[in-house]
Design a protein around this motif. Sequence first.
Motif, PDB file in Angstrom:
ATOM      1  N   GLU A  26       0.881  -1.168   0.000  1.00 29.39           N
ATOM      2  CA  GLU A  26       0.000   0.000   0.000  1.00 29.39           C
ATOM      3  C   GLU A  26       0.914   1.212   0.000  1.00 29.39           C
ATOM      4  N   VAL A  27       0.860   1.993  -1.064  1.00 33.78           N
ATOM      5  CA  VAL A  27       1.756   3.142  -1.193  1.00 33.78           C
ATOM      6  C   VAL A  27       0.981   4.434  -0.979  1.00 33.78           C
ATOM      7  N   ASN A  28       1.493   5.259  -0.065  1.00 34.36           N
ATOM      8  CA  ASN A  28       0.907   6.569   0.223  1.00 34.36           C
ATOM      9  C   ASN A  28       1.944   7.641  -0.073  1.00 34.36           C
ATOM     10  N   LEU A  29       1.576   8.623  -0.876  1.00 37.07           N
ATOM     11  CA  LEU A  29       2.490   9.715  -1.209  1.00 37.07           C
ATOM     12  C   LEU A  29       1.975  11.008  -0.587  1.00 37.07           C
ATOM     13  N   PHE A  30       2.858  11.697   0.148  1.00 38.21           N
ATOM     14  CA  PHE A  30       2.487  12.945   0.818  1.00 38.21           C
ATOM     15  C   PHE A  30       3.179  14.130   0.146  1.00 38.21           C
ATOM     16  N   GLU A  31       2.393  15.128  -0.210  1.00 34.98           N
ATOM     17  CA  GLU A  31       2.916  16.324  -0.864  1.00 34.98           C
ATOM     18  C   GLU A  31       2.347  17.559  -0.164  1.00 34.98           C
ATOM     19  N   ARG A  32       3.220  18.468   0.257  1.00 34.28           N
ATOM     20  CA  ARG A  32       2.766  19.641   0.996  1.00 34.28           C
ATOM     21  C   ARG A  32       2.021  20.639   0.104  1.00 34.28           C
ATOM     22  N   HIS A 127      -1.815  12.212  -1.024  1.00 31.43           N
ATOM     23  CA  HIS A 127      -2.271  13.112   0.046  1.00 31.43           C
ATOM     24  C   HIS A 127      -1.689  14.496  -0.227  1.00 31.43           C
ATOM     25  N   LEU A 128      -2.462  15.367  -0.878  1.00 32.46           N
ATOM     26  CA  LEU A 128      -2.014  16.726  -1.175  1.00 32.46           C
ATOM     27  C   LEU A 128      -2.241  17.638   0.024  1.00 32.46           C
TER      28      LEU A 128
END
Length: 416
Positions: A26-32, A127-128
């Motif tokens: 399960e890949v979650n990408l976080f971007e500010r 996740h923006l």
Amino acid sequence: MKRILVVGGGAAGMAAAIAASSFDTEVNLFERNEKLGKKLFITGKGRCNVTNDCTDEVFFESVMKNSRFLYSSYSRFRAADTMEFFRNAGVSLKVERGNRVFPVSDHSSDIIRALEKEMSRRGIKIHLNTGIASLIAENGEIRGVITDKGDHVLCDRCIIATGGCSYPQTGSRGDGYRFATETGHKVTETIPSLVPMETKEAWVRDLMGLSLRNVSLTIKNGKKELYSGFGEMLFTHFGVSGPLILTASSKVGDKLRKQPLSAFIDLKPALTEEQLDARLLREFRENSNKDFINAVSPLFPGKLVPVMVMLSGISPHKKTNEVTKGERRNFVSLIKHLPFTIVGTRGFSEAIVTRGGVSVRQVDPSTMESKLVKGLYFAGEVLDIDAVTGGFNLQVAWTTGFAAGEAASKGGNPNV
């Protein structure tokens, strides 16, 4: 199912997320930021110089620092692999001067859209507007992250791809360096690279807006030559910029922090001094009653003519038949060695990349995994790696991002 977190939605982060995704992850990408690829969007003046279609030898020669660190990862994801990935994703590519690769459309948005489409197809959770405040690491192993909203997100693996300090307006704030330091890693000194340079002489600013093509530039520290190159440069209100200058900055930036450097432009690199002197003598004989400034004006762009005359010390209205052999020879030397002084570089806000970063001695070159914290990986500009212009820095991002993502999904072994 393993949970992998990717911190940073730039080139390296998106590459890492795609490579990390598999049936049991399960890949979650976080971007500010509010969208992905903000810095990628402006690269190559908005055209996105996605890589360089060069030989392996040229690639490694173009990486200015720690090129050997990339031997293993680049062997598994070369420039050809980058091009194949985007073509398979529906992006038509073209190769231009210097083997620079761009989308045929000249729109960086096509590159970003292809990456987003691939991440969506693989079920990667984006996740923006979500920054990461800190990492959770216990007993030498990554456990998770704490978001800037205070949420604790646990994980099995975490990939830091937060970029450097360059172009802070795109969200690059050096967070990755802080994460590295807080988990016991060494971060080498960071300075702007591929950046315009500031000069001492007032006449340089008088030429603001003038672009010179097909000139040679040499930069010296005393008698020692630090850089020599051929191409295009631009005069600005603070000094000099353009491709020649940006590339030079990656080679002399460290020295500039200690002392000013001497620079010389060869305005006529295709001619020897003897050939140029013969041409000038012919011009003077054919225009013996012309003023000096009018006789030499065909040699230079209009804006440069009065500056060259001023620097020559020859009266602009002196008749060419009155110019002495010594004056003519000195003028030839000026054309071949137009001198100016570089006193520093511009800041991170104008730098394409950051020099310095997480010490590669503490990172496994095959997997990008930390040697200090199990399950923690670093990719892209956050690492102490930088290259010259021409698509090489983006290729470093694709290569290290792919290596980190692949290794994270396979438990650290890229050969599984």
